[in-house]
Design an enzyme around this catalytic site. Structure first.
Site, PDB file in Angstrom:
ATOM      1  N   ASP A   1       0.866  -1.186   0.000  1.00  0.00           N
ATOM      2  CA  ASP A   1       0.000   0.000   0.000  1.00  0.00           C
ATOM      3  C   ASP A   1       0.902   1.236   0.000  1.00  0.00           C
ATOM      4  OD1 ASP A   1      -1.904   1.916   0.306  1.00  0.00           O
ATOM      5  OD2 ASP A   1      -2.817   1.077   2.115  1.00  0.00           O
TER       6      ASP A   1
ATOM      7  N   ASP B   1      -2.930   2.483  -6.134  1.00  0.00           N
ATOM      8  CA  ASP B   1      -1.785   2.545  -5.223  1.00  0.00           C
ATOM      9  C   ASP B   1      -1.701   1.329  -4.296  1.00  0.00           C
ATOM     10  OD1 ASP B   1      -3.990   3.169  -3.755  1.00  0.00           O
ATOM     11  OD2 ASP B   1      -3.132   4.887  -2.731  1.00  0.00           O
ATOM     12  N   GLU B   2      -2.342   0.234  -4.697  1.00  0.00           N
ATOM     13  CA  GLU B   2      -2.279  -0.982  -3.881  1.00  0.00           C
ATOM     14  C   GLU B   2      -2.073  -2.202  -4.788  1.00  0.00           C
ATOM     15  OE1 GLU B   2      -5.188  -1.157  -0.348  1.00  0.00           O
ATOM     16  OE2 GLU B   2      -6.071   0.246  -1.747  1.00  0.00           O
TER      17      GLU B   2
END
Lengths: 380, 125
Positions: free
Chosen positions: A6, A102-103
């Site tokens: 993350d 974003d993960e």
């Protein structure tokens, strides 16, 4: 084992990497250029510590922290960085899945020292992009995702059978992805306060109190996930775009131009993946009407922006003959089915089909929005 | 996050013990955004925009493009650090962006790989 990466305050961190002057300062990334009339897309950790977070209006954020730094979002940087991180993660030799921009999730199988692997991933990301990531490792994606949140920013949490009780016992159940305010309140009423309390509840208990969602939560918390024979990507259920205007506006031409612009964006994505949609949804938000949502299913499926726009106008006309004061609006399409080519019966249908093909070719060659309907100009 | 289907209580025992396959999500980073520039130009304008052609001395190192000095308005600007770089496609063209520091100031310059031209896009405050 699943390793969940993350990125820490992703957009804000990229902006701080670009401009070292912004490092260690409270910073927000706004969805549009107007610093006092936008929404916070991302906040740096310094801004988060002051109580600012994504989704807040920028005016509110500046009220909390008058010395806040502001940068308008530029999507290309974030998309490119996300793609590069995905590539970097693939180089470790495991299967990688996107969870969001974003993960990322990696099936690290039975890697002997997962903590070391996590450190190496973080080191490479920092060296390559000057930004940080937090990592969680556990037997399934839900616990791995939880782990990535427990030691933020720039931390690693490995949840094993050995430390599961001590780790989960320290955090409220609301930390678990999918447990929102309402569910957390229901759980609290049932005496389920920590992640550990939730973990030890039976499937029957969760199903009785939370329905099917509770059962899925149980499965997600206890399963052992693997990417073996990972399936094909899920097909989307709907495709949509929405937009928040800088202020509430009632000008009918302006609102209609926006509906057309959003309809064209939706249609372009439908055609790109060869979809047609039978249901059109319109969402309008305004100070007088609150949230107006309506949808209508049509017999003839569409992938033409003009047609989607016309259907939106029909939906809106049913709601009110007069255009209300509008602050935000959205258009989406569902009932998706792969487009089956049929020879058009009428000449006008063929002309329209040829025109769309030509427009798509121009936009594909010269870039999105190189050519668009003139009405969209009225939204300026 | 990977999508999963609902299970019934009877299936739970089977699903929790053995390994469970995860599904690819249909997520694409591009899909999060409105891809086309929005009609009001939101998020795409910049008050510090310069948008002028420049000349650039560049080091090609392996597959990397490293601008070293740029010339703008008859003045040479020595690049001390490339703080970030990224790319964007516009139809068939790809534009490579660099945020570069000259020590005191920060600039965004870009290279269009179809037109083979360099531009200074903006001065970053």
């Amino acid at each position: 084992m699943i390793l969940h990466v993350d990125m820490d305050a992703f957009f804000a961190s990229i902006e701080q990497a670009i401009n070292p002057r912004l490092k260690n300062k409270p910073l927000i990334v706004g969805s549009r250029n107007s610093r006092m009339h936008t929404v916070v897309c991302a906040a740096s950790y310094e801004a988060k510590r002051a109580g600012i977070d994504s989704g807040m209006s920028s005016a509110e954020a500046f009220k909390i922290c008058p010395n806040l730094e502001f940068v308008p979002a530029e999507q290309s940087k974030y998309i490119w960085t996300s793609r590069q991180i995905f590539k970097l993660l693939k180089e470790f030799g495991f299967e990688v899945l996107y969870a969001s921009i974003d993960e990322f999730q990696i099936d690290i199988r039975d890697t002997q020292n997962p903590g070391l692997l996590a450190e190496e991933i973080r080191r490479k990301i920092r060296a390559e992009f000057s930004i940080t990531a937090s990592i969680g490792i556990a037997k399934n994606w839900l616990l791995a995702k939880l782990g990535s949140k427990l030691n933020k920013p720039d931390g690693v949490t490995v949840i094993t059978e050995g430390n599961l009780e001590s780790v989960l016992g320290c955090f409220p159940a609301s930390k678990i992805c999918g447990v929102g305010k309402n569910t957390a309140a229901v759980l609290e009423g049932l005496g389920v306060k920590t992640c550990l309390d939730l973990y030890f509840k039976s499937a029957q208990f969760l199903e009785q109190n939370l329905g099917k969602y509770g059962l899925n939560l149980y499965v997600s918390l206890h399963s052992i996930d693997t990417f073996d024979g990972v399936g094909e990507p899920d097909e989307p259920k709907s495709i949509g775009h929405s937009y928040t205007l800088s202020r509430a506006i009632q000008n009918p031409q302006f609102i209609m131009a926006w509906i057309r612009a959003l309809s064209e964006m939706v249609a372009s994505r439908l055609r790109q993946d060869n979809w047609e949609a039978s249901t059109v949804h319109l969402w309008i938000n305004g100070p007088e009407i609150g949230n107006f949502r309506a949808q209508k299913a049509f017999q003839q499926p569409v992938s033409d922006g003009h047609e989607i726009y016309q259907r939106c106008l029909k939906i809106m006309a049913k709601f009110s003959p007069k255009i209300p004061l509008v602050r935000a609006l959205g258009v989406s399409c569902s009932g998706l089915a792969k487009s089956a080519y049929q020879q058009p019966l009428f000449r006008e249908q063929k002309r329209r089909g040829d025109l769309l093909k030509a427009l798509d070719n121009i936009n594909s060659r010269y870039g999105d929005n190189s050519i668009y309907p003139a009405i969209v100009q009225l939204a300026q | 996050m990977p999508a999963r289907s609902c299970a019934s209580t009877g299936e739970v025992a089977q699903q929790t013990g053995p390994a469970k396959k995860m599904k690819h999500s249909s997520f694409k980073p591009e899909a999060r955004w409105d891809r086309a520039p929005l009609p009001d130009g939101s998020g795409h304008q910049n008050t510090d925009s310069v948008d002028e052609q420049i000349e650039v001395l560049v080091l090609f190192k392996g597959t990397k493009i490293l601008p070293r000095i740029f010339f703008w308005n008859n003045k040479a600007y020595k690049i001390k650090k490339i703080t970030y770089n990224w790319q964007e496609r516009f139809g068939r063209e790809t534009v490579l962006y660099f945020s570069v520091s000259t020590g005191n100031d920060l600039y965004q310059i870009s290279f269009n790989n179809t037109g083979y031209n360099w531009k200074i896009d903006k001065i970053i405050n």
